[in-house]
Design a protein around this motif. Structure first.
Motif, short mmCIF file in Angstrom:
data_model
loop_
_atom_site.label_atom_id
_atom_site.label_comp_id
_atom_site.label_asym_id
_atom_site.label_seq_id
_atom_site.Cartn_x
_atom_site.Cartn_y
_atom_site.Cartn_z
N ALA A 169 34.85 3.62 72.33
CA ALA A 169 34.37 2.35 72.85
C ALA A 169 33.00 2.02 72.28
O ALA A 169 32.35 2.85 71.63
N ALA A 170 32.56 0.81 72.57
CA ALA A 170 31.29 0.33 72.03
C ALA A 170 30.11 1.18 72.47
O ALA A 170 29.13 1.33 71.74
N SER A 171 30.19 1.76 73.67
CA SER A 171 29.06 2.54 74.18
C SER A 171 28.75 3.75 73.31
O SER A 171 27.64 4.27 73.35
N GLY A 172 29.72 4.19 72.51
CA GLY A 172 29.47 5.32 71.63
C GLY A 172 28.41 5.05 70.59
O GLY A 172 27.83 5.99 70.02
N TYR A 173 28.13 3.79 70.34
CA TYR A 173 27.12 3.41 69.35
C TYR A 173 25.87 2.81 70.00
O TYR A 173 24.98 2.33 69.30
N ARG A 174 25.82 2.84 71.31
CA ARG A 174 24.72 2.14 71.99
C ARG A 174 23.36 2.72 71.60
O ARG A 174 22.39 1.98 71.43
N SER A 175 23.28 4.05 71.45
CA SER A 175 21.99 4.65 71.10
C SER A 175 21.53 4.23 69.71
O SER A 175 20.34 4.27 69.40
N TRP A 176 22.47 3.83 68.86
CA TRP A 176 22.10 3.41 67.51
C TRP A 176 21.29 2.12 67.52
O TRP A 176 20.55 1.86 66.58
N THR A 177 21.46 1.30 68.57
CA THR A 177 20.74 0.02 68.60
C THR A 177 19.23 0.24 68.58
O THR A 177 18.48 -0.61 68.09
N THR A 178 18.78 1.38 69.12
CA THR A 178 17.35 1.70 69.07
C THR A 178 17.03 2.67 67.93
O THR A 178 15.97 2.58 67.33
N ARG A 179 17.95 3.60 67.63
CA ARG A 179 17.70 4.57 66.56
C ARG A 179 17.53 3.89 65.20
O ARG A 179 16.75 4.34 64.37
N LEU A 180 18.27 2.83 64.94
CA LEU A 180 18.25 2.18 63.63
C LEU A 180 17.33 0.96 63.58
O LEU A 180 17.11 0.40 62.52
N ALA A 181 16.82 0.54 64.75
CA ALA A 181 15.90 -0.59 64.78
C ALA A 181 14.55 -0.16 64.17
O ALA A 181 14.20 1.02 64.19
N PRO A 182 13.77 -1.10 63.65
CA PRO A 182 14.03 -2.54 63.59
C PRO A 182 14.69 -3.00 62.29
O PRO A 182 15.03 -4.17 62.16
N ARG A 183 14.89 -2.07 61.32
CA ARG A 183 15.39 -2.51 60.02
C ARG A 183 16.87 -2.84 60.03
O ARG A 183 17.35 -3.64 59.23
N VAL A 184 17.62 -2.19 60.93
CA VAL A 184 19.06 -2.42 61.03
C VAL A 184 19.38 -2.92 62.44
O VAL A 184 19.02 -2.29 63.43
N GLU A 185 20.04 -4.06 62.52
CA GLU A 185 20.50 -4.58 63.81
C GLU A 185 21.93 -4.08 64.05
O GLU A 185 22.86 -4.48 63.35
N VAL A 186 22.09 -3.19 65.00
CA VAL A 186 23.39 -2.57 65.27
C VAL A 186 24.15 -3.41 66.30
O VAL A 186 23.62 -3.76 67.35
N VAL A 187 25.40 -3.71 65.97
CA VAL A 187 26.28 -4.48 66.86
C VAL A 187 27.53 -3.65 67.16
O VAL A 187 28.49 -3.68 66.40
#
Length: 260
Positions: A35-53
């Motif tokens: 599910a989408a929650s499996g990537y939720r931590s990436w939204t902060t780990r890859l910020a600010p150069r990558v916007e994770v959706v």
């Protein structure tokens, strides 16, 4: 009561947080029963150069009341409708396991529509055109619950603690069966190589997607290829989320050069 001017959140993107200064937008597709929650931590780990959706497919978490789809073609068609308008100036697509198949077909469809991604990152799955070479047996989706549980225990398809939780299994097995039907009914359509760089990631000890097969994703691109294996097996992505997110970030911000 919702205000008339309140923004509506797409069910496909439940954890989206737009970042206007990001260099690239990354749509992440989940594995079978994921599910989408499996990537939720990436939204902060890859910020600010990558916007994770993170992308939420029907039938899981916030979309639990919807029936999961069992056809890759139907799933990709609906993904095109959802993702297409949200691609922005520069975007990439990532998929793990089943998500890799969907990510590849989604990239092909968007490229054919004149909106190719800047990068395709596939993880822990044999190349789309070599499904017949999968090292594991087919027809898993038709197994009984007990057979399916034994199969998953034997090849690392689910973490051990989940296999011992009857309540979780009662929810996961129907979804997993639907997702396995997506994979087992998948048929690659012969097409020219993508003019999009591809990076293949995987676990060093993954029996489902050995490195020799992962490297053959190179046959599906004319725009540069890279393969990288990380410590772990099929679940390497979740065993060390920081290392996995770092590998994805590095490859997005330093893409492979086209072959000469």
């Amino acid at each position: 009561m919702t205000r008339p001017d309140a923004p509506t959140r797409s069910p496909w993107f439940p954890f989206r947080a737009k970042q206007g200064d990001a260099e690239i937008r990354l749509f992440c597709l989940p594995p079978a029963a994921g599910a989408a929650s499996g990537y939720r931590s990436w939204t902060t780990r890859l910020a600010p150069r990558v916007e994770v959706v993170p992308v939420q497919l029907p039938g899981r978490e916030s979309r639990f009341v919807e029936d999961p789809l069992t056809s890759a073609g139907e799933l990709v068609a609906r993904l095109v409708d959802a993702v297409g308008p949200e691609t922005g100036a520069r975007y990439a697509v990532f998929g793990h396991s089943m998500g890799a198949l969907l990510a590849y077909d989604l990239a092909c469809a968007l490229a054919a529509a004149g909106r190719p991604p800047a990068h395709l990152v596939v993880s822990a799955h044999v190349p789309a055109h070599l499904m017949a070479l999968k090292p594991r047996p087919t027809h898993v989706a038709r197994m009984s619950d007990e057979e399916l549980r034994d199969y998953l225990a034997g090849n690392g398809g689910l973490a051990g603690e989940l296999l011992r939780d009857e309540e979780v299994l009662a929810i996961l097995l129907p979804l997993l069966r639907a997702d396995l039907s997506v994979c087992e009914s998948y048929r690659w359509t012969p097409r020219p190589p993508l003019e999009v760089p591809i990076t293949a990631l995987g676990g060093e000890h993954d029996p489902n997607a050995p490195g020799a097969l992962l490297r053959r994703w190179s046959e599906l691109t004319s725009a540069g290829f890279r393969c990288r294996l990380l410590p772990g097996g099929h679940h390497y992505l979740y065993d060390d989320p920081a290392a996995a997110a770092g590998a994805v970030s590095e490859t997005l911000l330093d893409p492979p050069e086209p072959s000469r």
